[in-house]
Design a protein around this motif. Structure first.
Motif, PDB file in Angstrom:
ATOM      1  N   MET A   1       5.462 -31.967  24.253  1.00 17.64           N
ATOM      2  CA  MET A   1       5.479 -32.385  25.663  1.00 17.64           C
ATOM      3  C   MET A   1       4.313 -33.319  25.965  1.00 17.64           C
ATOM      4  O   MET A   1       3.228 -33.189  25.454  1.00 17.64           O
ATOM      5  CB  MET A   1       5.350 -31.154  26.583  1.00 17.64           C
ATOM      6  CG  MET A   1       6.644 -30.400  26.722  1.00 17.64           C
ATOM      7  SD  MET A   1       7.917 -31.432  27.410  1.00 17.64           S
ATOM      8  CE  MET A   1       8.885 -30.196  28.254  1.00 17.64           C
ATOM      9  N   TRP A   3       2.144 -35.663  29.023  1.00 19.19           N
ATOM     10  CA  TRP A   3       1.802 -35.621  30.452  1.00 19.19           C
ATOM     11  C   TRP A   3       2.479 -36.758  31.209  1.00 19.19           C
ATOM     12  O   TRP A   3       1.883 -37.794  31.469  1.00 19.19           O
ATOM     13  CB  TRP A   3       0.290 -35.703  30.616  1.00 19.19           C
ATOM     14  CG  TRP A   3      -0.374 -34.443  30.233  1.00 19.19           C
ATOM     15  CD1 TRP A   3      -1.124 -34.198  29.121  1.00 19.19           C
ATOM     16  CD2 TRP A   3      -0.341 -33.225  30.958  1.00 19.19           C
ATOM     17  NE1 TRP A   3      -1.556 -32.908  29.114  1.00 19.19           N
ATOM     18  CE2 TRP A   3      -1.089 -32.277  30.226  1.00 19.19           C
ATOM     19  CE3 TRP A   3       0.268 -32.812  32.155  1.00 19.19           C
ATOM     20  CZ2 TRP A   3      -1.254 -30.965  30.652  1.00 19.19           C
ATOM     21  CZ3 TRP A   3       0.100 -31.503  32.574  1.00 19.19           C
ATOM     22  CH2 TRP A   3      -0.653 -30.610  31.826  1.00 19.19           C
ATOM     23  N   THR A   4       3.681 -36.492  31.552  1.00 23.53           N
ATOM     24  CA  THR A   4       4.410 -37.490  32.327  1.00 23.53           C
ATOM     25  C   THR A   4       3.857 -37.495  33.744  1.00 23.53           C
ATOM     26  O   THR A   4       3.095 -36.614  34.123  1.00 23.53           O
ATOM     27  CB  THR A   4       5.904 -37.138  32.407  1.00 23.53           C
ATOM     28  OG1 THR A   4       6.029 -35.898  33.114  1.00 23.53           O
ATOM     29  CG2 THR A   4       6.492 -36.983  31.018  1.00 23.53           C
ATOM     30  N   GLU A   6       5.312 -36.905  36.474  1.00 20.48           N
ATOM     31  CA  GLU A   6       5.743 -35.737  37.238  1.00 20.48           C
ATOM     32  C   GLU A   6       4.939 -34.493  36.886  1.00 20.48           C
ATOM     33  O   GLU A   6       4.500 -33.748  37.763  1.00 20.48           O
ATOM     34  CB  GLU A   6       7.214 -35.455  36.947  1.00 20.48           C
ATOM     35  CG  GLU A   6       8.124 -36.550  37.477  1.00 20.48           C
ATOM     36  CD  GLU A   6       9.570 -36.261  37.117  1.00 20.48           C
ATOM     37  OE1 GLU A   6       9.944 -35.082  37.133  1.00 20.48           O
ATOM     38  OE2 GLU A   6      10.304 -37.222  36.807  1.00 20.48           O
ATOM     39  N   ARG A   7       4.780 -34.333  35.594  1.00 22.08           N
ATOM     40  CA  ARG A   7       4.044 -33.150  35.148  1.00 22.08           C
ATOM     41  C   ARG A   7       2.611 -33.166  35.652  1.00 22.08           C
ATOM     42  O   ARG A   7       2.060 -32.145  36.061  1.00 22.08           O
ATOM     43  CB  ARG A   7       4.092 -33.080  33.628  1.00 22.08           C
ATOM     44  CG  ARG A   7       5.480 -32.732  33.106  1.00 22.08           C
ATOM     45  CD  ARG A   7       5.618 -33.024  31.644  1.00 22.08           C
ATOM     46  NE  ARG A   7       4.786 -32.161  30.812  1.00 22.08           N
ATOM     47  CZ  ARG A   7       5.072 -30.905  30.544  1.00 22.08           C
ATOM     48  NH1 ARG A   7       6.157 -30.361  31.022  1.00 22.08           N
ATOM     49  NH2 ARG A   7       4.288 -30.166  29.807  1.00 22.08           N
ATOM     50  N   LEU A  10       2.628 -32.235  39.272  1.00 18.99           N
ATOM     51  CA  LEU A  10       2.795 -30.797  39.491  1.00 18.99           C
ATOM     52  C   LEU A  10       1.484 -30.076  39.164  1.00 18.99           C
ATOM     53  O   LEU A  10       1.083 -29.157  39.857  1.00 18.99           O
ATOM     54  CB  LEU A  10       3.919 -30.259  38.592  1.00 18.99           C
ATOM     55  CG  LEU A  10       4.208 -28.768  38.738  1.00 18.99           C
ATOM     56  CD1 LEU A  10       4.520 -28.423  40.184  1.00 18.99           C
ATOM     57  CD2 LEU A  10       5.372 -28.386  37.843  1.00 18.99           C
ATOM     58  N   LEU A  11       0.870 -30.566  38.133  1.00 23.18           N
ATOM     59  CA  LEU A  11      -0.414 -29.981  37.742  1.00 23.18           C
ATOM     60  C   LEU A  11      -1.398 -30.107  38.892  1.00 23.18           C
ATOM     61  O   LEU A  11      -2.026 -29.129  39.300  1.00 23.18           O
ATOM     62  CB  LEU A  11      -0.958 -30.714  36.508  1.00 23.18           C
ATOM     63  CG  LEU A  11      -2.447 -30.516  36.211  1.00 23.18           C
ATOM     64  CD1 LEU A  11      -2.758 -29.055  35.982  1.00 23.18           C
ATOM     65  CD2 LEU A  11      -2.844 -31.328  34.999  1.00 23.18           C
ATOM     66  N   GLU A  27       4.352 -22.681  34.169  1.00 24.36           N
ATOM     67  CA  GLU A  27       5.298 -23.404  35.009  1.00 24.36           C
ATOM     68  C   GLU A  27       5.745 -24.706  34.347  1.00 24.36           C
ATOM     69  O   GLU A  27       6.925 -25.013  34.307  1.00 24.36           O
ATOM     70  CB  GLU A  27       4.631 -23.701  36.351  1.00 24.36           C
ATOM     71  CG  GLU A  27       5.488 -24.475  37.315  1.00 24.36           C
ATOM     72  CD  GLU A  27       6.671 -23.663  37.806  1.00 24.36           C
ATOM     73  OE1 GLU A  27       6.523 -22.437  37.970  1.00 24.36           O
ATOM     74  OE2 GLU A  27       7.739 -24.263  38.011  1.00 24.36           O
ATOM     75  N   LEU A  28       4.787 -25.406  33.848  1.00 21.15           N
ATOM     76  CA  LEU A  28       5.105 -26.675  33.201  1.00 21.15           C
ATOM     77  C   LEU A  28       5.907 -26.447  31.929  1.00 21.15           C
ATOM     78  O   LEU A  28       6.870 -27.142  31.649  1.00 21.15           O
ATOM     79  CB  LEU A  28       3.810 -27.407  32.848  1.00 21.15           C
ATOM     80  CG  LEU A  28       3.035 -28.014  34.015  1.00 21.15           C
ATOM     81  CD1 LEU A  28       1.691 -28.487  33.533  1.00 21.15           C
ATOM     82  CD2 LEU A  28       3.811 -29.159  34.614  1.00 21.15           C
ATOM     83  N   VAL A  36      -3.778 -27.461  29.893  1.00 16.99           N
ATOM     84  CA  VAL A  36      -3.866 -27.693  31.330  1.00 16.99           C
ATOM     85  C   VAL A  36      -5.316 -27.896  31.759  1.00 16.99           C
ATOM     86  O   VAL A  36      -5.633 -28.838  32.480  1.00 16.99           O
ATOM     87  CB  VAL A  36      -3.280 -26.504  32.124  1.00 16.99           C
ATOM     88  CG1 VAL A  36      -3.583 -26.646  33.601  1.00 16.99           C
ATOM     89  CG2 VAL A  36      -1.782 -26.433  31.889  1.00 16.99           C
TER      90      VAL A  36
END
Length: 193
Positions: A1, A3-4, A6-7, A10-11, A27-28, A36
């Motif tokens: 994964m 770090w887009t 969106e991500r 959300l973070l 959550e991610l 994180v």
DNA sequence: CCCTGATTCGC
DNA sequence: GCGAATCAGG
């Protein structure tokens, strides 16, 4: 994964809400809490106050000489580095009382979904009976600080044991039992005869 | 033991 | 930039 956008967003959102790194990671998905935290730092919002740009450079002369597993001589410019004669007498009070503060962070308890139901939540009960199947079924002697102390069965019979699942931090019961043990209160209010 | 964030450093 | 390993505290 990776770090887009969106991500990351959300973070930021979750971190801003005071969510823990592990929760955010959960959550991610696809990342660990370390990831994180690492990201949080790189984003420069390590301190949850960083919203508006008041970046406090908290100089922590903390851990420095750690016991490294191996003597890595990778970096060691060994610069004499003159001491910093800059007194920096802590000037700048607060010109402006910080305009728009997001909101008061609860700090701590994430507060449950909603205690709208005063009666014991059927879902909670269902949860209990479900987890009791996975209970460790410990005896009194086997209970420890971190084992759920919820009793199951009749103490007068052999069919008695304690849940024994991991407790929710700070509480004597596991998550499921905490759910039924600590009611929002008022359910039994006045049961006048 | 569980959890938290903070930091370091090889990748 | 990333994040596992590690540190430090609760």
């Amino acid at each position: 994964m990776s770090w887009t956008d969106e991500r990351v967003e959300l973070l930021k959102k979750m971190w801003g809400e005071g969510q823990s790194a592990s929760q955010i990671a959960k959550e991610l998905g696809g990342v660990t809490r370390n990831a994180v935290i690492g990201k949080v730092h790189r984003l420069g919002l390590s301190n949850r106050s960083g919203g508006g740009g008041t970046a406090k450079a908290e100089t922590k002369p903390k851990a420095e000489a750690k016991a490294k597993p191996a003597a890595k001589t990778t970096k060691k410019p060994s610069a004499p580095e003159a001491a910093k004669p800059v007194p920096e007498p802590k000037a700048e009070a607060r010109p402006a009382p910080t305009p728009a503060r997001k909101q008061i962070i609860p700090a701590g308890q994430p507060l449950p979904p909603q205690p709208s139901a005063n009666e014991i939540d059927p879902a909670a009960l269902a949860k209990v009976s479900e987890i009791e199947k996975k209970a460790k079924k410990l005896t009194l002697m086997e209970l420890t600080e971190r084992t759920c102390k919820w009793p199951v069965g009749d103490p007068a019979t052999e069919d008695f044991w304690f849940c024994g699942l991991p407790v929710q931090q700070g509480k004597p019961y596991c998550e499921a039992h905490v759910g039924v043990a600590f009611q929002p209160m008022s359910s039994r209010r006045d049961r006048r005869r």
